[in-house]
Design a protein around this motif. Structure first.
Motif, PDB file in Angstrom:
ATOM      1  N   ALA A  28       0.830  -1.208   0.000  1.00  0.00           N
ATOM      2  CA  ALA A  28       0.000   0.000   0.000  1.00  0.00           C
ATOM      3  C   ALA A  28       0.865   1.258   0.000  1.00  0.00           C
ATOM      4  CB  ALA A  28      -0.935  -0.011   1.203  1.00  0.00           C
ATOM      5  N   LEU A  31       2.340   1.815  -3.433  1.00  0.00           N
ATOM      6  CA  LEU A  31       1.343   2.332  -4.377  1.00  0.00           C
ATOM      7  C   LEU A  31       1.034   3.801  -4.101  1.00  0.00           C
ATOM      8  CD1 LEU A  31      -1.021  -0.778  -4.449  1.00  0.00           C
ATOM      9  CD2 LEU A  31       0.247   0.140  -6.408  1.00  0.00           C
ATOM     10  N   ILE A  32       0.929   4.158  -2.825  1.00  0.00           N
ATOM     11  CA  ILE A  32       0.677   5.560  -2.458  1.00  0.00           C
ATOM     12  C   ILE A  32       1.823   6.437  -2.947  1.00  0.00           C
ATOM     13  CG2 ILE A  32       0.567   7.150  -0.498  1.00  0.00           C
ATOM     14  CD1 ILE A  32      -1.016   4.939   0.999  1.00  0.00           C
ATOM     15  N   CYS A  36      -0.799   6.616  -6.620  1.00  0.00           N
ATOM     16  CA  CYS A  36      -2.123   5.998  -6.722  1.00  0.00           C
ATOM     17  C   CYS A  36      -3.042   6.549  -5.638  1.00  0.00           C
ATOM     18  CB  CYS A  36      -2.025   4.482  -6.581  1.00  0.00           C
ATOM     19  SG  CYS A  36      -1.082   3.682  -7.905  1.00  0.00           S
ATOM     20  N   ILE A  41      -6.556   2.129  -5.345  1.00  0.00           N
ATOM     21  CA  ILE A  41      -5.878   1.015  -4.675  1.00  0.00           C
ATOM     22  C   ILE A  41      -6.899   0.033  -4.119  1.00  0.00           C
ATOM     23  CG2 ILE A  41      -4.349   0.374  -2.770  1.00  0.00           C
ATOM     24  CD1 ILE A  41      -3.053   3.153  -3.040  1.00  0.00           C
ATOM     25  N   ARG A  45      -6.344  -2.729  -7.013  1.00  0.00           N
ATOM     26  CA  ARG A  45      -5.053  -3.305  -6.641  1.00  0.00           C
ATOM     27  C   ARG A  45      -5.228  -4.227  -5.428  1.00  0.00           C
ATOM     28  NH1 ARG A  45      -4.311  -2.215 -11.002  1.00  0.00           N
ATOM     29  NH2 ARG A  45      -2.709  -0.878 -11.965  1.00  0.00           N
ATOM     30  N   LYS A  46      -6.276  -5.017  -5.460  1.00  0.00           N
ATOM     31  CA  LYS A  46      -6.592  -5.898  -4.343  1.00  0.00           C
ATOM     32  C   LYS A  46      -5.545  -6.993  -4.156  1.00  0.00           C
ATOM     33  CE  LYS A  46     -11.608  -5.203  -4.376  1.00  0.00           C
ATOM     34  NZ  LYS A  46     -12.937  -5.839  -4.515  1.00  0.00           N
ATOM     35  N   THR A  49      -2.566  -5.500  -2.151  1.00  0.00           N
ATOM     36  CA  THR A  49      -2.803  -5.132  -0.748  1.00  0.00           C
ATOM     37  C   THR A  49      -3.569  -6.181   0.043  1.00  0.00           C
ATOM     38  OG1 THR A  49      -4.931  -4.041  -1.171  1.00  0.00           O
ATOM     39  CG2 THR A  49      -2.923  -2.715  -1.470  1.00  0.00           C
ATOM     40  N   ASP A  54     -11.178   0.864   1.570  1.00  0.00           N
ATOM     41  CA  ASP A  54     -10.803   2.277   1.565  1.00  0.00           C
ATOM     42  C   ASP A  54     -10.656   2.850   2.974  1.00  0.00           C
ATOM     43  OD1 ASP A  54     -13.512   2.251   2.130  1.00  0.00           O
ATOM     44  OD2 ASP A  54     -14.108   3.152   0.230  1.00  0.00           O
ATOM     45  N   LEU A  57      -7.300   1.753   4.293  1.00  0.00           N
ATOM     46  CA  LEU A  57      -6.257   2.431   3.522  1.00  0.00           C
ATOM     47  C   LEU A  57      -6.108   3.888   3.940  1.00  0.00           C
ATOM     48  CD1 LEU A  57      -6.918   0.885   0.000  1.00  0.00           C
ATOM     49  CD2 LEU A  57      -4.796   0.680   1.308  1.00  0.00           C
ATOM     50  N   TYR A  61      -2.872   5.576   5.466  1.00  0.00           N
ATOM     51  CA  TYR A  61      -2.283   6.794   4.891  1.00  0.00           C
ATOM     52  C   TYR A  61      -2.089   7.874   5.952  1.00  0.00           C
ATOM     53  CZ  TYR A  61      -1.836  11.043   2.105  1.00  0.00           C
ATOM     54  OH  TYR A  61      -1.390  12.232   1.580  1.00  0.00           O
ATOM     55  N   GLN A 544      -5.878   5.953 -13.159  1.00  0.00           N
ATOM     56  CA  GLN A 544      -6.566   6.128 -11.887  1.00  0.00           C
ATOM     57  C   GLN A 544      -8.073   6.293 -12.046  1.00  0.00           C
ATOM     58  OE1 GLN A 544      -4.765   6.132  -8.717  1.00  0.00           O
ATOM     59  NE2 GLN A 544      -3.376   5.234 -10.211  1.00  0.00           N
TER      60      GLN A 544
END
Length: 768
Positions: A28, A31-32, A36, A41, A45-46, A49, A54, A57, A61, A544
């Motif tokens: 994750a 990707l961040i 992304c 994500i 993008r399962k 991760t 969400d 995530l 974040y 995206q």
């Protein structure tokens, strides 16, 4: 550039805190860092991760951002101390091990550049050696004789008393700057201290009367009370302060500083301890604790606000109906707007059925003509001023017409903000604010999400004390909620407004406007790939956003689904293997496709996609462009009016949850005054927060407990006999577990008291 050790520490720390795998966190974070977005994500993008949603995530974040900011602060502090030539390995280790910014601040305090203080002035007078001598507690001469050695009129040290006073100032600041002492004093205060408030004027009537003589343990203060106290203090109605266990704190400091209780220096050092606490430590600790309480209260309130907002935005749209938006008012009249099933405004007008004009019959005639002309089936009535009077007129009117028409009372929150905004002016340049507001009343019933994204989330009215908290943090959190909701639903690329498009993953406000401009200049989009022709929308933004854009009736039927273009080749091969074509997707002839797949893992490998991605593709093919809002409870449609005077204790009514707060939920039962279901009346069993049982938009059965017509207060209950509320599994055991943990941690901290002794203070002084 961050230290390699820091990166690994962050991965492990976040994984432990969020109770997820380190590999999931690492993926994750990567990707961040690649740019992304959270919705992308979470949806596409399962595999990377492990299907983190969400919400997880966003927590990841936020924590990542905090820890990185903390690391940046540590490096700045280390550089500053090293520049002063005072950085030791022990201190460096302590700073790098600190887990909060407060801890770093405590360690940096002695080395932070200060304005001139009483202590620095005393040092300039050459009194630091005297302070050291007092701290050693092994004087063989009298204190007065020792202090007399430092008399120097040129430095304004006129006598032994002056010298002693300066030395005491140096020691007081030394004690104040000791990180371990501050940490322990903060813990003692939080454990045994109290938060108290009093009214500045007991005769003043206000909403803060319950806090006029308030006293509660700091450890148990609820977030909503913290925010209420802050507001009352800000409005100069309340005086709020922290009452610390001063005696316990002084005893603790004495124990750390005075190692020779029988020495002649003991009384002097006790005076120093009292001065250090009263003058330097206590005010700072009170500020820190108040700030910490406020920050935690804000975080809790923002979380509740976010949950409420999510539920409100995800209300199911009422499709296929022509709606009459009714913005009620007295003197200026009721503004009406007729909106067709696609949201297009067909007609607007103003009627004056309420005081002072009272043109009831004339107004009814106008509305009847509109209903007949446009085949209106639903009236969306705002709940603001004159709403009650307007509702009575609507009910009477509906009894007089031969066609079935119903009405819904909608929350007006934010309508006035929107109607006077630049966005509304651009959308309806020829409308006045009343016409725009009436249009909003209709549209927020037809598609709540598309309409409510035009309003600042803080103005939607589903939070508490939102104007008293950190506005930047609130805006960021609520924008994240809106972004998640919009992407979860997806948008029609050919009808979505710029205000809706800008919440799509990868789309900025500028790009959203460019998409609308491209659409206006070139006509409707026929494929997602055309997005690459939009100004400033490059390959990364396309990656995206593409999966969240929907095109109905386009060249490729997959453009109407949530299947991402990067998976089109695999999807076409899947369809071919199972005997379907793209045309079957358009005609919805692929229902039941999941039953033809026996081994997802093997098939996913053959198609070159992940198993989770394959399952999502199959789900989309079976229900292309499915709206997740369909699962939410539909709004209550009414055809008769109920007034507060009609309510009687014991009545069972159906209502809609309008707002959830820390101490309960407000429920609209159709009488223009929402009733309160206190948290104790929501379930038969204990719940920590109302959100465990109810959400905004829920349709619930409630029992009337009491009615106060004068104060317009309605008390309701949802206990057995009205609603059954299921408690989340595992919640009953978590409290006792945390309680044990809290007790053991407190015991450990207490046992460490004796370790913060004189030698620690001496080392601390030498390191300076």
């Amino acid at each position: 550039m961050y230290r390699k050790e820091f990166f690994m520490d962050v991965i492990e720390k976040i994984a432990e805190e969020l109770e997820i795998g380190a590999g999931q966190v690492k993926a994750a974070v990567q990707l961040i860092d690649e740019g992304c977005t959270i919705p992308f994500i979470a949806r596409y993008r399962k595999e990377a991760t492990g299907a983190l949603n969400d919400e997880v995530l966003r927590n990841l974040y936020d924590r990542l951002t905090y820890l990185r900011n903390l690391e940046d602060k540590k490096q700045t502090v280390l550089a500053s101390i090293e520049e002063q030539g005072k950085l030791t390995e022990e201190l460096k280790t302590q700073i790098l091990a600190a887990e909060t910014q407060v801890a770093v601040d405590d360690l940096y305090r002695p080395f932070r550049p200060k304005r001139r203080t009483r202590a620095t002035i005393a040092k300039e007078k050459g009194l630091e050696p005297l302070a050291n001598t007092l701290l050693q507690q092994d004087l063989t001469t009298s204190i007065e004789e020792e202090a007399a050695k430092y008399i120097d009129p040129e430095k304004e040290v006129e006598d032994a008393k002056d010298a002693l006073a300066g030395a005491k100032d140096i020691l007081a600041e030394l004690i104040s700057d000791h990180a371990d002492y501050r940490t322990r004093i903060r813990e003692i205060t939080m454990k045994k201290g109290r938060l108290v408030s009093n009214a500045k004027d007991l005769e003043t009537e206000s909403v803060y009367e319950m806090y006029y003589d308030y006293d509660e343990a700091l450890s148990s203060v609820a977030g909503h009370r913290t925010l209420a106290l802050n507001r009352g203090e800000k409005e100069k109605i309340l005086t709020v302060k922290v009452e610390a266990p001063v005696e316990d704190i002084i005893q603790y400091l004495d124990k750390q500083v005075i190692t020779e209780p029988g020495a002649q220096t003991a009384p002097i050092l006790h005076e120093v301890v009292v001065d250090a606490y009263d003058r330097l430590i206590a005010p700072a600790i009170e500020r820190e604790i108040r700030n910490d309480l406020t920050e935690k209260a804000e975080d809790g309130a923002i979380k509740v606000f976010g949950k409420n907002l999510e539920q409100l935005l995800m209300q199911p749209p009422i499709k296929g109906q022509v709606v009459l938006g009714w913005d009620p008012a007295f003197r200026t009249g009721c503004k009406l707007a007729v909106v067709d099933a696609t949201g297009k405004v067909l007609d607007t007008t103003v009627i004056y059925p309420t005081a002072p004009q009272n043109k009831v019959e004339e107004s009814k005639t106008v509305v009847k003509k509109l209903i007949a002309k446009y085949h209106i089936t639903l009236i969306s009535l705002g709940n603001g001023t004159a709403s009650r009077e307007s509702e009575q007129i609507i009910v009477d009117l509906l009894k007089e017409i031969p066609v079935p028409v119903q009405y819904v009372i909608v929350n007006e929150a934010g309508a006035s903000v929107y109607s006077a905004s630049k966005l509304a002016t651009e959308e309806f340049p020829n409308f006045d604010v009343g016409q725009r507001s009436a249009t909003s009343m209709a549209r927020r019933l037809q598609d709540p999400l598309a309409e409510l994204v035009k309003i600042d989330p803080k103005s939607i009215g589903v939070g508490q004390y939102q104007h008293d908290m950190n506005q930047k943090k609130l805006s960021e959190a609520l924008s994240g909620v809106v972004e998640d909701c919009v992407n979860r639903v997806g948008v029609d690329l050919n009808t979505a407004s710029a205000s809706l498009l800008e919440y799509i993953s990868g789309i900025s406000r500028t790009i959203a406007k460019n998409i609308v401009c491209y659409r206006e200049e070139n006509g409707e989009f026929s494929s997602r790939a055309q997005l690459l022709k939009v100004a400033k929308l490059g390959p990364k933004a396309y990656e995206q956003c593409a999966g969240f854009m929907r095109i109905t009736g386009g060249k490729n039927p997959l453009d109407a689904t949530g299947v991402h273009p990067e998976s089109y080749a695999a999807t076409k091969e899947l369809l071919a293997r199972l005997g379907y074509s793209l045309e079957d997707v358009s005609s919805r002839a692929v229902v039941g496709i999941s039953r033809k797949i026996s081994d997802y893992k093997t098939l996913a490998g053959e198609l070159g996609v992940g198993e989770l991605t394959l399952r999502d593709i199959v789900k989309e093919l079976e229900k292309p462009a499915r709206d997740p809002r369909e699962d939410m409870p539909k709004p209550i449609l009414r055809s008769d009016v109920l007034e507060i005077k009609d309510l009687k204790p014991g009545m069972i009514l159906k209502g809609t949850v309008r707002n959830v707060i820390d101490f309960g939920a407000f429920v609209d039962i159709g009488v223009h005054q929402d009733g309160l279901v206190h948290i104790s009346e929501i379930c038969d069993h204990f719940i920590k927060h109302p959100l465990e049982a109810v959400s905004v938009g829920d349709i619930v059965d409630v029992k009337v407990l009491s009615v106060d017509e004068k104060k317009e207060r309605i008390q309701l209950s949802m206990k057995t006999g009205t609603n059954q509320v299921r408690k989340p599994s595992g919640s009953s055991g978590s409290k006792s577990k945390q309680g044990k943990g809290g007790k053991s941690r407190e015991k450990r901290k207490t046992s460490e008291d004796g370790e913060l002794n004189l030698s620690g203070l001496r080392n601390f002084m030498r390191n300076r």
